[in-house]
Design a protein around this motif. Structure first.
Motif, short mmCIF file in Angstrom:
data_model
loop_
_atom_site.label_atom_id
_atom_site.label_comp_id
_atom_site.label_asym_id
_atom_site.label_seq_id
_atom_site.Cartn_x
_atom_site.Cartn_y
_atom_site.Cartn_z
N THR A 19 0.82 -1.22 0.00
CA THR A 19 0.00 0.00 0.00
C THR A 19 0.86 1.26 0.00
N ASP A 20 2.05 1.18 0.55
CA ASP A 20 2.95 2.34 0.52
C ASP A 20 3.39 2.66 -0.91
N ARG A 21 3.33 1.65 -1.78
CA ARG A 21 3.77 1.84 -3.17
C ARG A 21 2.63 2.20 -4.12
N LEU A 22 1.39 1.95 -3.72
CA LEU A 22 0.26 2.16 -4.63
C LEU A 22 -0.09 3.63 -4.70
N ASP A 23 -0.29 4.12 -5.91
CA ASP A 23 -0.60 5.53 -6.14
C ASP A 23 -2.10 5.68 -6.39
N GLY A 24 -2.86 5.86 -5.32
CA GLY A 24 -4.30 5.98 -5.45
C GLY A 24 -4.97 5.61 -4.14
N ARG A 25 -6.24 5.92 -4.03
CA ARG A 25 -6.98 5.63 -2.80
C ARG A 25 -7.08 4.11 -2.63
N THR A 26 -6.66 3.62 -1.47
CA THR A 26 -6.52 2.19 -1.24
C THR A 26 -7.31 1.75 0.00
N ALA A 27 -7.97 0.59 -0.12
CA ALA A 27 -8.65 -0.02 1.03
C ALA A 27 -7.95 -1.33 1.37
N VAL A 28 -7.81 -1.60 2.66
CA VAL A 28 -7.26 -2.87 3.14
C VAL A 28 -8.31 -3.52 4.03
N VAL A 29 -8.62 -4.79 3.76
CA VAL A 29 -9.55 -5.53 4.62
C VAL A 29 -8.81 -6.74 5.16
N SER A 30 -9.05 -7.06 6.44
CA SER A 30 -8.34 -8.17 7.07
C SER A 30 -9.17 -8.74 8.20
N HIS A 31 -8.78 -9.92 8.69
CA HIS A 31 -9.47 -10.57 9.79
C HIS A 31 -9.10 -9.90 11.11
N ALA A 32 -10.12 -9.55 11.90
CA ALA A 32 -9.87 -8.92 13.19
C ALA A 32 -9.23 -9.87 14.18
N ASP A 33 -9.47 -11.18 14.03
CA ASP A 33 -8.93 -12.15 14.99
C ASP A 33 -7.59 -12.72 14.59
N GLY A 34 -7.03 -12.20 13.47
CA GLY A 34 -5.70 -12.64 13.07
C GLY A 34 -5.69 -13.91 12.27
N ALA A 35 -6.85 -14.45 11.88
CA ALA A 35 -6.89 -15.71 11.14
C ALA A 35 -6.39 -15.54 9.73
N ASP A 36 -5.84 -16.63 9.19
CA ASP A 36 -5.44 -16.68 7.79
C ASP A 36 -4.46 -15.59 7.40
N GLY A 37 -3.55 -15.27 8.28
CA GLY A 37 -2.51 -14.31 7.90
C GLY A 37 -2.78 -12.92 8.39
N HIS A 93 -12.49 3.78 -4.37
CA HIS A 93 -11.11 3.37 -4.19
C HIS A 93 -10.52 2.88 -5.52
N GLU A 94 -9.21 3.15 -5.68
CA GLU A 94 -8.49 2.63 -6.85
C GLU A 94 -7.96 1.22 -6.62
N TYR A 95 -7.67 0.87 -5.36
CA TYR A 95 -7.09 -0.43 -5.05
C TYR A 95 -7.75 -1.02 -3.81
N LEU A 96 -7.77 -2.36 -3.75
CA LEU A 96 -8.16 -3.08 -2.54
C LEU A 96 -7.15 -4.19 -2.29
N VAL A 97 -6.66 -4.28 -1.06
CA VAL A 97 -5.77 -5.35 -0.65
C VAL A 97 -6.48 -6.15 0.43
N ALA A 98 -6.79 -7.41 0.14
CA ALA A 98 -7.47 -8.29 1.09
C ALA A 98 -6.41 -9.14 1.78
N VAL A 99 -6.31 -9.00 3.10
CA VAL A 99 -5.26 -9.67 3.86
C VAL A 99 -5.81 -10.93 4.52
N GLY A 100 -5.26 -12.09 4.12
CA GLY A 100 -5.58 -13.33 4.80
C GLY A 100 -6.90 -13.95 4.44
N ASP A 101 -7.54 -13.53 3.37
CA ASP A 101 -8.81 -14.14 2.98
C ASP A 101 -8.66 -14.82 1.64
N SER A 102 -8.89 -16.12 1.60
CA SER A 102 -8.67 -16.90 0.39
C SER A 102 -9.95 -17.17 -0.39
N ARG A 103 -11.06 -16.51 0.01
CA ARG A 103 -12.32 -16.76 -0.70
C ARG A 103 -12.46 -15.93 -1.97
#
Length: 283
Positions: A19-37, A93-103
């Motif tokens: 996300t530090d490298r992406l040039d544009g409005r970015t969203a990050v979604v991740s598991h609150a309980d730390g599952a799957d990365g 948003h221009e980008y979305l990074v999904a952290v730890g979700d394989s669905r």
């Protein structure tokens, strides 16, 4: 919005670097309980176990949201299903990074020595034992090249920004979705898979939209057809028309979807509870 999923040990660290490298409005979604990365709940405010952080608190993202233990995503209220949540993020948003979700059926980075590409539905664009083994420059390029997550609302916003919007009195839209069954007694369709000729399909859709825009009273036409695996009840295709009056708008929407289905090289494989087949081979 260009989406990428990162799965495995160190996924949150790689998401922060990306996300530090992406040039544009970015969203990050991740598991609150730390599952799957994921790496645990955030320091932001919580709502029913879901952490919603202020912009650029941890990863440098403009929007950061976590997944509660009950499996619900919170951002703009509660929604059923991850696809619906992404639909809400996409227009802003221009980008979305999904952290730890394989669905997600989106380009995916696999981390960890035991990672298996067949375990994720999306296309694996990079794999490494640890975040340091991923080429960030290449990953940014892959993010820009990935097929965007387009929604009906995205296209509506684009036509509303047209130079001729002040002459328009109508916006008409068409949304095609996966029908579970034609009749009550039919086998249920579980999903459709769409493949297209790269480049050719997009060029043909652009040409159709341009031709329709030349009609009297029509100011802008936008089309998008999703590819990959799309499950029953999910959206497939959108046509949006900006016009002076409703008659031109409705007529152009109908002609647009008819021409898209007839002229654009996109092929559909249907999977039901009983069988799997290419639809064009049965027509």
């Amino acid at each position: 919005m260009h989406p990428i999923a990162i799965v495995g040990p160190g996924a949150a660290d790689l998401a922060g670097a990306l996300t530090d490298r992406l040039d544009g409005r970015t969203a990050v979604v991740s598991h609150a309980d730390g599952a799957d990365g994921g790496d645990g709940a955030s320091d932001g405010a919580t709502d029913g176990g879901v952490a919603v952080e202020s912009p650029r608190d941890r990863t440098g993202a403009d929007t950061e949201v976590s997944l509660a233990s009950d499996g619900e995503w919170t951002g703009r209220g509660r929604v059923d299903g991850l696809d619906a949540f992404l639909d809400g993020l996409a227009p802003d948003h221009e980008y979305l990074v999904a952290v730890g979700d394989s669905r997600l059926r989106v380009p995916t980075v696999l981390l960890g020595a035991d990672a298996e590409p067949e375990d994720v539905p999306g296309t694996v664009i990079a794999a490494a034992d640890a975040p340091g083994g991923v080429d960030l420059d290449r990953l940014v390029a892959d993010a820009d090249a990935a097929e965007p997550w387009i929604t009906r609302e995205t296209l509506v916003r684009r036509v509303e920004a047209s130079a001729d919007a002040d002459r328009s009195g109508a916006i008409a839209t068409f949304t095609g979705r996966v029908r579970a069954r034609d009749a009550p007694g039919d086998d249920r369709t579980t999903h459709l898979a769409f493949e297209k000729y790269e480049g050719v399909a997009a060029e043909r859709m652009d040409a159709i939209a341009a031709e329709l825009t030349e009609r009297d009273g029509v100011f802008d036409v936008r089309m998008h057809h999703r590819t990959g695996v799309i499950e029953a009840g999910e959206d497939i295709v959108f046509v949006v028309v900006l016009a002076g009056h409703r008659r031109e708008a409705f007529r152009t929407v109908e002609d647009g979807i008819d021409r898209l289905k007839d002229e654009v090289p996109i092929f559909k494989k249907e999977t039901t509870e009983a069988e799997e087949f290419w639809v064009h081979r049965r027509d």
